[in-house]
Each structure stands twice: as C-alpha cells, then as structure tokens.
Design an enzyme around this catalytic site. Structure first.
Site, PDB file in Angstrom:
ATOM      1  CB  CYS A  26      -0.859  -0.008   1.259  1.00  0.00           C
ATOM      2  SG  CYS A  26       0.185   0.040   2.740  1.00  0.00           S
ATOM      3  CG  HIS A  55       3.575  -5.842  11.548  1.00  0.00           C
ATOM      4  ND1 HIS A  55       2.352  -5.387  11.998  1.00  0.00           N
ATOM      5  CD2 HIS A  55       4.489  -5.442  12.467  1.00  0.00           C
ATOM      6  CE1 HIS A  55       2.520  -4.759  13.151  1.00  0.00           C
ATOM      7  NE2 HIS A  55       3.804  -4.768  13.448  1.00  0.00           N
ATOM      8  CD  GLU A 140      -3.426   1.326  13.117  1.00  0.00           C
ATOM      9  OE1 GLU A 140      -3.024   0.527  12.236  1.00  0.00           O
ATOM     10  OE2 GLU A 140      -4.520   1.904  13.048  1.00  0.00           O
ATOM     11  CB  THR A 178      -5.575   1.583   9.581  1.00  0.00           C
ATOM     12  OG1 THR A 178      -4.350   0.905   9.921  1.00  0.00           O
ATOM     13  CG2 THR A 178      -5.542   3.004  10.087  1.00  0.00           C
ATOM     14  CB  CYS A 208      -6.342   2.328   5.402  1.00  0.00           C
ATOM     15  SG  CYS A 208      -5.548   0.784   4.966  1.00  0.00           S
ATOM     16  CB  SER A 236       1.063  -8.773   8.555  1.00  0.00           C
ATOM     17  OG  SER A 236       0.254  -8.022   7.683  1.00  0.00           O
ATOM     18  CG  ASN A 238      -2.628  -5.851   5.911  1.00  0.00           C
ATOM     19  OD1 ASN A 238      -2.628  -6.314   4.780  1.00  0.00           O
ATOM     20  ND2 ASN A 238      -1.499  -5.478   6.510  1.00  0.00           N
TER      21      ASN A 238
HETATM   22  O1  0CM Z   1      -1.259  -3.228  10.868  1.00  0.00           O
HETATM   23  P1  0CM Z   1      -0.671  -4.482  10.204  1.00  0.00           P
HETATM   24  O2  0CM Z   1      -0.270  -5.478  11.259  1.00  0.00           O
HETATM   25  O3  0CM Z   1      -1.537  -5.015   9.149  1.00  0.00           O
HETATM   26  O4  0CM Z   1       0.668  -3.924   9.575  1.00  0.00           O
HETATM   27  P2  0CM Z   1       1.505  -4.293   8.278  1.00  0.00           P
HETATM   28  O5  0CM Z   1       2.858  -3.698   8.504  1.00  0.00           O
HETATM   29  O6  0CM Z   1       1.427  -5.702   7.915  1.00  0.00           O
HETATM   30  O7  0CM Z   1       0.731  -3.488   7.157  1.00  0.00           O
HETATM   31  C1  0CM Z   1       0.852  -2.165   6.909  1.00  0.00           C
HETATM   32  C2  0CM Z   1       0.474  -1.232   7.881  1.00  0.00           C
HETATM   33  C3  0CM Z   1       0.175  -0.418   8.677  1.00  0.00           C
HETATM   34  C4  0CM Z   1      -0.160   0.608   9.621  1.00  0.00           C
HETATM   35 FE1  SF4 Z   2      -0.955   0.793   4.463  1.00  0.00          FE
HETATM   36 FE2  SF4 Z   2      -3.363   1.328   5.313  1.00  0.00          FE
HETATM   37 FE3  SF4 Z   2      -1.444   0.717   7.065  1.00  0.00          FE
HETATM   38 FE4  SF4 Z   2      -1.383   3.040   5.771  1.00  0.00          FE
HETATM   39  S1  SF4 Z   2      -2.936   2.401   7.228  1.00  0.00           S
HETATM   40  S2  SF4 Z   2       0.330   1.609   6.077  1.00  0.00           S
HETATM   41  S3  SF4 Z   2      -2.246   2.530   3.779  1.00  0.00           S
HETATM   42  S4  SF4 Z   2      -2.292  -0.643   5.508  1.00  0.00           S
END
Ligand code: 0CM
Ligand code: SF4
Length: 339
Positions: A26, A55, A140, A178, A208, A236, A238
């Site tokens: 992203c 992550h 976060e 997010t 997001c 991670s 997401n």
């Molecule tokens: O929040 P998440 O564990 O999904 O983090 P990530 O580093 O895998 O993804 C991007 C982000 C943010 C904030």
């Molecule tokens: Fe990516 Fe969304 Fe995390 Fe921003 S908030 S780093 S756009 S996943």
C-alpha cells in the site's frame, strides 16, 4: 497473465490460479520502506528503527542487511543516533522519550494512521469517551491509545462489547485500527450501537483504503477457490484478516505463508482453483515466488481478479524531505562558480 488457456490433452488441465488485484504494498508501506532506504543512503548505517518498519519478515531481513537495526524500545537506541518510527505509529510519550535521549527522529507513521491519532485527540479534547476497536497488543492500537489514554477504551471484537463501560452514554464515539476486517468491525459497531444508541461514528473510514480493497478482492475469489494462499507475516494484522475473509467468502481452505517454501503440498490435494493474494506489507517478489511454485505443480494458468484501481501515494516523512532538499541545495551551491 490472461484468460483461460486452451485445454491441453491429458489429466489435471482444470488447474488454475486466481490472482487478486489489488494486493501487496500500500502507499503507507511503500513510503515507510523507501524512507528507511533513503535514510541509510543519506546518513549511512546504522539507522535504528523502533519496531518492524512494517510487519513483514522479508522486508525486515532485507533492510537489516542494508544496515538498519530494529529495536523494541527507544531506550535501546544509543544517545545521539537516528531512530525511525514504524508505519504503525507511536504514542506521544515515545516522541518525548526520544527527545529526552537526544535522538534524531524520522517518523514513518502512515498518514492514514496519523489521521486516526488526530481524531482521537479531537474527540478527547471534546471530552468524549472513545471506543477504539482493535486488537489488543497491536503496535497501532498502543500508539493511538497513547494519544488520550484516559479517554480511550479498547474494544477487541464483538465479544468484547459486553465488557465495555462509559462515563456518559450520550458522549461516546467509536474509532478503529486501520487494518481490521470490515465485516467484523461492523458487527462490533452494531453491538456497540445496541448498547449505546447515541454512539457517534468517525468522520471518515478508519479502516484504510488498502485494507478494504484487499478484502474486497479476496472476497470476489473466495467462493471459486478450493484453496487461498495469502502471502504475509503472522504479525501482519491486515494479512491475517485476508485469510479469515477468504474463508468467510466460501474458500474451502486458506493459509498464510511468508515464503513459497512454506506451502504444504498436501494443501493441493483435490484442488482445482487456487486463489493468491498478499497483505499490504508484502513485496510482490514473494507473490512471484508463490506463482512460480504453483506453476511447477501444474497451476500455470493465472487469471487476474481485479476489484479496484489504486493510485494513492504519500510523500516521504518531512524530516527526510527537509534533509534531502538541503543536500540538493548544498550540491547545487557547490556546483556554482565562486564569485
Ligand atoms: O497493521 P498491520 O499489522 O496489518 O501492519 P503491516 O505492517 O502488515 O501493514 C501495513 C500497515 C500499517 C499501519
Ligand atoms: Fe498501508 Fe493502510 Fe497501514 Fe497506511 S494504514 S500503512 S495505507 S495498511
């Protein structure tokens, strides 16, 4: 890539891959990873990074090889060094601690996380109780909660709603991490609204665009997939959500892997259609590795399942932009003939 290929003679010609789009990086991750690389170029190694910049195991290992040092706490960073804050954001106390230790900071917090921090500060200033939907212990959530700890209560999913209490149920707002499941978050919000009918919603989506789009794409392929492989790391949020969303959308089976060599051959038993996607912190080279692994086992026909176009980009953290500008100015001044 393309549509169905002509059916060759012989067995196992019903094997295909559905490849999600969008998937992978992203705008916030792209910016954070480039920020570490630019900082290494600009200031040299070591650059300290508080927590994994994003992550993803591969990203972290690659940056470590380039000279980044990942630490859990600012206290581990030697005085006078440079420390970068990860895309997930930090509490104001972390900024204060860094200033106390005379560290130079580069803040790679994603602007979409910063937006949630600002919402939290605004509602706290208006004396709202803030119900922050998110996963306990996630970086976060720790950062956002730190903006107004006395006003924020964490709600970790629909089952946690029963435990929530507020000071005044006419002044309550919900915000969120997010990178949550959109559907599960709506379930939590519905339960919260039953309990607190005057609950105020955030001014705009906190989950997001990237998290949402990756979930929409995996939903589109879920029902047609016997197996969904999500590339991403276990921490991670997401990425983990994509496995859940795939299963919720009807995929028979779904797994999260960091690398192609973690795929178990047994998962392919009786499988015609394999869905492939990746989390927002995953470089596409890892997905290419998975596609190659599948192709070697007869899953060579790849169809794109496109759910959305993404064109959003974020400029680099301001500390880096300032120094890069200063360097460019010094270079061009150096080029000028003396007068
Ligand atoms: O929040 P998440 O564990 O999904 O983090 P990530 O580093 O895998 O993804 C991007 C982000 C943010 C904030
Ligand atoms: Fe990516 Fe969304 Fe995390 Fe921003 S908030 S780093 S756009 S996943």
């Amino acid at each position: 890539m393309g549509g169905m290929t002509a059916t060759p003679a012989g067995p196992s010609n019903d094997k295909r891959v559905l490849l999600a789009a969008p998937r992978g990086y992203c705008a916030g991750v792209d910016r954070a990873v480039i920020a570490v690389e630019k900082a290494l170029e600009q200031y040299g190694s070591p650059i300290y990074v508080r927590h994994e910049i994003v992550h993803n195991k591969y990203v972290v290992q690659t940056l470590e090889r380039k000279g980044a040092i990942f630490v859990d706490e600012t206290a581990e960073v030697p005085e006078g060094s440079i420390v970068m804050f990860s895309a997930h954001g930090v509490a104001p106390t972390v900024h204060a601690e860094a200033a106390e230790r005379k560290l130079a900071t580069i803040d790679a917090t994603c602007p979409l996380v910063t937006k949630v921090h600002k919402e939290a500060v605004r509602f706290a200033n208006e004396d709202y109780d803030i119900l922050l939907i998110g996963h306990e212990g996630h970086e976060e959530v720790i950062g956002t909660s730190g903006e107004a700890p006395e006003h924020i209560t964490l709600v970790d999913g629909p089952d946690d709603v029963a435990n929530v209490t507020v000071r005044d149920d006419s002044k309550v707002v919900w915000l969120s991490q997010t990178t949550l499941s959109v559907d599960e978050t709506m379930e939590t919000v519905d339960k919260l609204k039953e309990k607190f009918p005057q609950l105020v919603s955030p001014p705009s989506d906190d989950i997001c665009y990237a998290t949402q789009n990756r979930q929409i794409a995996v939903k589109q392929m879920g029902a047609d997939a016997d197996l969904v492989i999500v590339v991403g790391s276990k921490n991670s949020s997401n990425s983990v959500r994509l496995v859940e969303v795939a299963l919720g959308a009807g995929a028979r089976d779904a797994h999260l892997v960091d690398f192609a060599d973690e795929i178990d051959e047994a998962w392919l038993e009786g499988v015609s259609t394999v869905g492939v996607t990746s989390g927002a912190s995953v470089p596409d080279v890892l997905v290419e590795g998975v596609l190659e692994w599948l192709s070697q086992r007869g899953y060579a026909d790849v169809e794109l399942v496109k759910a959305a176009e993404e064109s959003i980009t974020f400029s680099l953290p301001k500390e880096l932009r300032r120094d890069l500008r200063a360097e460019a100015a010094a270079l061009s001044a150096g080029d000028r003939p003396a007068t």
